[in-house]
Design an enzyme around this catalytic site. Sequence first.
Site, PDB file in Angstrom:
ATOM      1  N   SER A 136      -2.261   2.922   6.073  1.00  0.00           N
ATOM      2  CA  SER A 136      -3.164   3.781   5.037  1.00  0.00           C
ATOM      3  C   SER A 136      -2.681   5.148   5.040  1.00  0.00           C
ATOM      4  CB  SER A 136      -4.731   3.622   5.301  1.00  0.00           C
ATOM      5  OG  SER A 136      -5.422   4.488   4.482  1.00  0.00           O
ATOM      6  N   TYR A 149     -11.469   3.738  11.609  1.00  0.00           N
ATOM      7  CA  TYR A 149     -10.548   3.152  10.450  1.00  0.00           C
ATOM      8  C   TYR A 149      -9.212   4.124  10.649  1.00  0.00           C
ATOM      9  CZ  TYR A 149      -8.705   1.827   6.376  1.00  0.00           C
ATOM     10  OH  TYR A 149      -7.585   1.611   5.170  1.00  0.00           O
TER      11      TYR A 149
END
Length: 258
Positions: A136, A149
């Site tokens: 990401s 995350y």
Amino acid sequence: MPTALVTGATAGLGSAFARHLAARGYDLTLVARSETALKERAEDLREQGVDVETIPADLTTDEGCGAVTECLRAAPAVDLLVNNAGIGYERPFLATGIAAEERLLDLNVRAVLRLTDAALTVMTERRAGAILNVASVAGLGPAWLSSTYPASKAWIIAFTESLASSHQVTSAGVRMTALLPGYTRTEFHQRAGIPTSFPPPWLWLSADDVVRTALEDLEKGRVVSIPSLRYKIAAWGLRHVPRSLARAVAWDISKPAH
């Protein structure tokens, strides 16, 4: 026909990867927790004229990872591994609970490590193959304050870049790419309980565009794939602005909503 194994294959980017790879003529092995969802997805894809196998497995467990690594080590060899399965939480670190945080790391990090090891062992021996790890843009900086995350995705980026550039991998002709999507319209945010009212609509990407870019970049041998110009610019900023500034403008999920 070439073969691909896709984790998290019944929804979101995983489902899009499966659909695009089937259109390219890949026979598929799909991995997800829900056996029912896997069967439904497999039936849809078989209509495109490809063979589809399924492995119902929870990759946060030793048993689930073991079932998939066994497949990756078995003949016939898989030509492409897509490590797509991943989770995130809308709650801040201290509110999530350590068991949930360990589950996130088991899926986002440990499963990627184990599956990559199994696939890469076979691929380097046969001197062919490719691995695509879904990370990401958030992994480039402290984009989500009070969240595990981004750290998990930062690990995937560093891990992929480290292996992809090594003599061990390049001399065997194996390609590895880390995919760094930005906000993408999938079920991921709904499952995590993360609101989709932010950011504005122009920042959202389609899953099809993300997957198409990732597969093109993998074929071109690019180690890092960032879909769309806007996220290439965001990635440049996260890599180059002072970390203190990146933290100052990051989304802090521990702040009360106003």
